[in-house]
Design a protein around this motif. Structure first.
Motif, PDB file in Angstrom:
ATOM      1  N   ALA A   1       0.762  -1.658   0.306  1.00 52.08           N
ATOM      2  CA  ALA A   1       0.042  -0.138   0.042  1.00 52.08           C
ATOM      3  C   ALA A   1       0.612   1.131   0.179  1.00 52.08           C
ATOM      4  CB  ALA A   1      -0.703   0.358   0.980  1.00 52.08           C
TER       5      ALA A   1
ATOM      6  N   LYS B   1       3.246   1.054  -4.649  1.00 54.00           N
ATOM      7  CA  LYS B   1       4.225   0.712  -6.471  1.00 54.00           C
ATOM      8  C   LYS B   1       2.969   0.647  -7.022  1.00 54.00           C
ATOM      9  CE  LYS B   1       5.524  -3.338  -4.436  1.00 54.00           C
ATOM     10  NZ  LYS B   1       5.014  -2.396  -2.537  1.00 54.00           N
ATOM     11  N   SER B   2       2.147   0.003  -6.941  1.00 53.69           N
ATOM     12  CA  SER B   2       0.859  -0.078  -8.241  1.00 53.69           C
ATOM     13  C   SER B   2       0.339   1.544  -9.008  1.00 53.69           C
ATOM     14  CB  SER B   2       0.287  -0.901  -8.115  1.00 53.69           C
ATOM     15  OG  SER B   2       0.422  -2.087  -7.353  1.00 53.69           O
TER      16      SER B   2
HETATM   17  N1  LIG Z   1       1.985   9.319  -4.808  1.00 49.78           N
HETATM   18  C1  LIG Z   1       1.037   8.864  -4.392  1.00 49.78           C
HETATM   19  N2  LIG Z   1      -0.171   9.695  -3.715  1.00 49.78           N
HETATM   20  C2  LIG Z   1      -0.647   9.777  -3.163  1.00 49.78           C
HETATM   21  N3  LIG Z   1      -1.117   8.471  -2.591  1.00 49.78           N
HETATM   22  C3  LIG Z   1      -0.726   7.147  -3.523  1.00 49.78           C
HETATM   23  C4  LIG Z   1      -0.408   7.418  -3.664  1.00 49.78           C
HETATM   24  N4  LIG Z   1       0.349   6.753  -4.249  1.00 49.78           N
HETATM   25  C5  LIG Z   1      -0.804   6.002  -4.152  1.00 49.78           C
HETATM   26  N5  LIG Z   1      -1.770   6.488  -3.455  1.00 49.78           N
HETATM   27  C6  LIG Z   1      -2.100   5.607  -2.361  1.00 49.78           C
HETATM   28  O1  LIG Z   1      -2.425   4.396  -1.797  1.00 49.78           O
HETATM   29  C7  LIG Z   1      -2.669   3.637  -1.659  1.00 49.78           C
HETATM   30  C8  LIG Z   1      -2.062   2.072  -2.387  1.00 49.78           C
HETATM   31  O2  LIG Z   1      -1.467   2.354  -3.504  1.00 49.78           O
HETATM   32  P1  LIG Z   1      -0.691   0.527  -4.101  1.00 49.78           P
HETATM   33  O3  LIG Z   1      -2.024   0.097  -4.571  1.00 49.78           O
HETATM   34  O4  LIG Z   1      -0.261   1.185  -5.719  1.00 49.78           O
HETATM   35  O5  LIG Z   1       0.457   0.523  -3.055  1.00 49.78           O
HETATM   36  P2  LIG Z   1       0.802  -0.982  -3.283  1.00 49.78           P
HETATM   37  O6  LIG Z   1       2.303  -0.900  -3.040  1.00 49.78           O
HETATM   38  O7  LIG Z   1       1.470  -1.235  -4.833  1.00 49.78           O
HETATM   39  O8  LIG Z   1       1.098  -1.816  -2.925  1.00 49.78           O
HETATM   40  P3  LIG Z   1       0.574  -3.529  -2.831  1.00 49.78           P
HETATM   41  O9  LIG Z   1       2.663  -3.996  -2.823  1.00 49.78           O
HETATM   42  O10 LIG Z   1      -0.026  -4.126  -1.441  1.00 49.78           O
HETATM   43  O11 LIG Z   1       0.103  -3.856  -4.106  1.00 49.78           O
HETATM   44  C9  LIG Z   1      -3.683   4.135  -3.405  1.00 49.78           C
HETATM   45  O12 LIG Z   1      -4.804   3.101  -3.403  1.00 49.78           O
HETATM   46  C10 LIG Z   1      -4.026   5.780  -3.369  1.00 49.78           C
HETATM   47  O13 LIG Z   1      -4.194   5.760  -2.684  1.00 49.78           O
END
Ligand SMILES: Nc1ncnc2c1ncn2[C@@H]1O[C@H](COP(=O)(O)OP(=O)(O)OP(=O)(O)O)[C@@H](O)[C@H]1O
Length: 875
Positions: A664, A667-668
């Protein structure tokens, strides 16, 4: 949500409810009300709807009343008939959308406002509730449901096969667009079919394997696993699809001498597919429904290839989770004013360009429209008043346009010279294209307006659609008919006088025609020349010889009149239909201008920048944002991040980024934002970044998340491996590859090994520009082995009892996952968390030994089994 429609919270609203809005001093109105007044001036029947959260709150409008059951009752101003009701208590906005679509289709304008602040808080603080207009829906634009329908094409397709090559032809049966092309592989063909989502695909009988492949839910080599549920196919064995016949059919249909001029002379398969489709259209009469426009040809490889997974993962036209439009890229950037503009934008977004010149021409136009607010707003104001010229022309050509359709088309055509005059202030070719409106279109508009009344009835048999003074016979017939009508109108008074029956009435019904109604108590006063027609409980109905004669005359005259009116209308419609091709050419230019105005509006309000497009492999994004996530967060909440990719001799940029960071952390989101920025730039849009220099990509590949494909019986891991194999087999140094957690669907060491070798292959063999998000921190080692790999991490701040997500992407690899921390926050029992920590310590010990082994640091007392098991890093 409880609320009352009759107690407006906004004093301006109360004022306007009771006053003529034109008398209000404009400068005392909130900006929202000023906008409303403008719309109201243009569309006197405009409705104003306030939306609060998921519900809409109240409205006011002269043609709409609230019933005692708190329903919004919409009545037609002309006929006084009710056209729809909406319950006012807690209407979810998706239901409201259906009604607003209905109202807009019926010619009303609807202004939808969002309440952006809680009314109760504002009242407590003695402030006015802040509201803002979110959408103005005028005839020609529609709400989400209706809008989506109007903004989607309605394709029929035909394919032919020869070896590994394919011919594809398709037509939009609501606009008459007719297109043909060739695909060099089954993959290319599949991608085109998925982009088009035709409702029917014709397959020649000599390709039985195709029938299996195109059947939804059945997996076959090379076909994307998921075909749209609407997808169907037809096996048309009687369609010959032969070249000679196909050529002849095309020449005949499009009335041309040779196929060379159409650009498809050399494309035998494309010609055969087109011929087959034409034959099918003729056989099924679908061809007569819409006059087909000149055949177009294009080359599939002229556009950026977006495979099915990428379209899904980047959420281009619909979201992954719910499959809805709301939350997709298209939703975030669609500010088009017309349905034809909406369809064009959908095309652009699914077919980004590869040609820098073409991309820059679009960027130039957007820049001009961003810099000149007046030019953009003036164009948009006119565009909003335009109807779907493309589809209306289709209907005119097929003889199915109603009088209202024709008037709508006339109104829109009449606006073209003004649109051209405004566009003349611009320099770019897209705006110049609006200036050369063929004079015949203005003539057609004048003709439509000269013949048809401004608001013709919905049903032709109601008559009264042709203006007087157009046809002397029609005028004469109307005069006679009106004399008879007048006689009927006076009959009641005359008969009352003659018979002395004061409550005598003259009426009409469909079954018995005109009659004189007398109550039972007065039947003894009925004169001898009355003949009984019908007996009811309390009344007797009569007719007279003269009334019968008049009735016959009136009814026959009405029929004749209607027929004559219809003939005149059909003549005007046919004349418009004859010029369908010219109108369509102009409507394409209008649609493109609409798309560009919309993109410029997004660029202004979202503060997007113009990307600098280059031939090299460079991807440099400074402070980029995800266009949808940024829009859905409060202003300033999204953390922008930069990206640098594309190694060149002079520049020390990586080809592959290993991106680590806790769950969260973002990254995605980062991965997708880089893909979306590249796609937006190549479709011709400005991008959500402070600055961007972007080399053209030939394909964008994504592998994000994993889902079981139950329909085809594939496991999560197999889906993941299939998608990864597809990427490794097709990516080139010009591709952009976005991988999210490869190898997660299997055992840790298998997964890690696969992730490692995939990353290595992409960086050293293919050299595709890649972002690889992973929880395998071991992959950071790759950066010390390959010089075109770099490590980045999404940072978090560790506080004593919580983790703060900073969402900041920085150089370096993360050394901690915080997965257990996430589990703790989610409420896993303390004993489970403690045990997880113990287990993790053990695992970490092994991993360190493993890395140590790879670097040749032999730990004392290490067992043989360990080194064998962890030998995966030796290359
Ligand atoms: N640059 C950013 N600025 C503000 N909020 C963000 C940003 N990037 C992501 N988020 C918030 O964080 C949440 C989680 O992001 P994301 O799904 O990309 O995380 P992740 O690292 O891929 O998690 P996982 O490893 O569990 O898949 C998103 O739903 C978004 O609301």
């Amino acid at each position: 949500m409880p609320y009352t429609a009759s107690t407006p919270t906004d004093p301006h609203q109360a004022n306007i409810r009771n006053a003529d809005y034109r008398l209000l001093e404009r400068n005392k109105l909130t900006p929202m009300m000023q906008r409303y007044v403008e719309v109201k001036e243009q569309y006197p029947h405009a409705l104003l709807l306030f939306r609060v959260g998921d519900f809409f709150e109240c409205f006011f409008q002269d043609a709409v009343t609230i019933s005692r059951e708190l329903e919004l009752v919409c009545t037609s101003k002309e006929s006084g008939k009710e056209i729809g009701r909406v319950p006012m208590t807690g209407v979810p906005h998706h239901a409201l959308d259906r009604y607003t679509s209905m109202l807009v289709e019926k010619g009303y304008a609807v202004v939808v406002c969002d309440q952006v602040e809680d009314a109760a808080i504002a009242a407590r603080e003695g402030r006015q509730v802040k509201r803002e207009i979110t959408r103005i829906l005028t005839p020609g634009t529609l709400t989400d449901d209706g809008m989506l329908k109007a903004r989607q094409n309605n394709f029929l397709a035909a394919i032919v096969i020869a070896g590994t090559h394919w011919g594809l032809a398709y037509t939009d049966i609501s606009t008459g667009e007719f297109v043909t092309t060739q695909a060099d592989s089954l993959e290319q063909l599949n991608l085109e079919l998925l982009r088009l989502q035709p409702s029917e695909v014709l397959v020649p009988s000599n390709a039985p394997d195709l029938v299996t492949m195109l059947r939804p839910g059945e997996k076959s080599d090379g076909l994307p696993e998921c075909l749209p549920s609407s997808f169907c196919y037809s096996l048309r064995s009687q369609i010959p699809f032969t070249l000679g016949e196909a050529k002849q059919r095309i020449l005949q249909k499009f009335k041309v001498r040779s196929l060379e001029g159409m650009g498809c002379g050399q494309l035998a398969l494309a010609v055969r597919a087109a011929g087959g489709l034409l034959q099918y259209l003729e056989e099924t009469q679908k061809g007569n429904a819409v006059p087909l426009q000149v055949l177009h040809t294009y080359t599939i490889t002229d556009f950026l290839t977006l495979d099915y997974q990428t379209r899904r993962n980047l959420e281009i036209t619909q979201t992954v989770r719910d499959g809805v439009f709301h939350g997709s890229l298209l939703w975030a950037i669609d500010k088009t004013s017309t349905a034809m503009g909406g369809r064009a934008l959908r095309r652009w977004v699914l077919q980004p360009l590869l040609n820098i010149k073409g991309i820059c021409a679009r960027h130039d136009t957007i820049q001009e429209l961003v810099e000149d607010n007046y030019l953009r707003q003036d164009l948009q104001q006119l565009l909003r008043q335009m109807y779907d010229i493309e589809r209306l022309t289709g209907r005119a050509g097929s003889g199915t346009a109603s009088p209202r359709d024709l008037v709508a088309l006339g109104d829109s055509l009449a606006k073209l010279p003004e649109l051209g005059a405004i566009a003349a202030q611009g320099r770019s070719p897209y705006l110049k294209a609006l200036q050369n409106v063929p004079p015949i279109l203005a003539e057609l508009a004048t003709k439509i307006h000269a013949h048809l009344v401004d608001e013709p009835p919905i049903h032709l048999k109601e008559g009264g659609l042709i203006r007087s003074g157009i046809n002397s016979l029609l005028d004469e017939m109307r005069q006679t008919a009106s004399a008879d009508q007048e006689w009927i109108a006076h009959l009641e008074a005359n008969e009352r006088k003659r018979t002395g029956i004061s409550n005598l009435k003259v009426g009409y019904n469909k079954a018995f025609g005109y009659y004189i109604s007398i109550t039972k108590s007065k039947v003894d006063q009925v004169p001898n020349d009355y003949t009984r027609k019908q007996t009811l409980t309390n009344e007797e109905r009569y007719s007279t010889e003269e009334l019968k004669q008049r009735e016959v005359r009136i009814l026959t005259a009405r029929e004749d009149l209607n027929q004559l009116e219809y003939d005149i209308f059909a003549q005007v419609r046919a004349e418009v239909g004859e010029h369908a091709e010219i109108i369509r050419n102009v409507s394409r230019a209008v649609a493109a201008a609409d798309v560009l105005c919309g993109l410029a509006e997004v660029a202004v309000y979202q503060n997007y920048c113009r990307p600098n497009m280059v031939e090299s492999r460079e991807i440099k994004i400074i402070e980029g944002c995800h266009p949808v996530v940024e829009k859905s967060l409060p202003p300033g909440f999204f953390v922008p991040n930069s990206a640098f990719l594309g190694r060149e001799a002079a520049l020390n940029r990586p080809d592959l980024i290993i991106l680590t960071g806790p769950n969260a952390s973002g990254k995605s989101c980062y991965l997708r934002q880089v893909g979306l920025i590249q796609l937006m730039a190549q479709m011709g849009s400005f991008v959500p970044a402070k600055a961007a220099t972007l080399g053209i990509c030939d394909r964008i590949f994504t592998r994000v998340g994993a889902v079981d494909d139950l329909a085809t019986g594939q496991s999560t891991f197999m889906v993941e491996m299939n998608e990864t194999a597809n990427i490794l087999n097709h990516a080139t140094p010009k591709s952009l590859v976005l991988l999210d957690e490869i190898g997660r669907g299997t055992a840790t060491f298998d997964g890690l090994s696969i992730a490692w070798s995939v990353a290595e292959y992409l960086a050293s063999e293919i050299r595709a520009r890649t972002i690889f998000a992973t929880h395998y921190h071991e992959l950071n080692e790759l950066a010390s082995i390959l010089n075109n790999v770099a490590n980045y991490q999404v940072t978090v701040k560790e506080l004593p009892d919580q983790i703060v997500f900073l969402h900041q992407v920085q150089p370096g690899g993360a050394d901690k996952s915080y997965g257990i921390e996430a589990g703790r926050l989610a409420g896993l029992p303390t004993s489970v968390i403690e045990r997880a920590r113990q287990v993790m310590k053990q695992i970490e010990k092994h991993s360190k030994i493993a890395i140590g082994l790879r670097k040749g640091v032999k730990k004392e007392g290490k067992e043989e089994a360990d080194s064998e098991q962890l030998d995966i890093f030796d290359t």
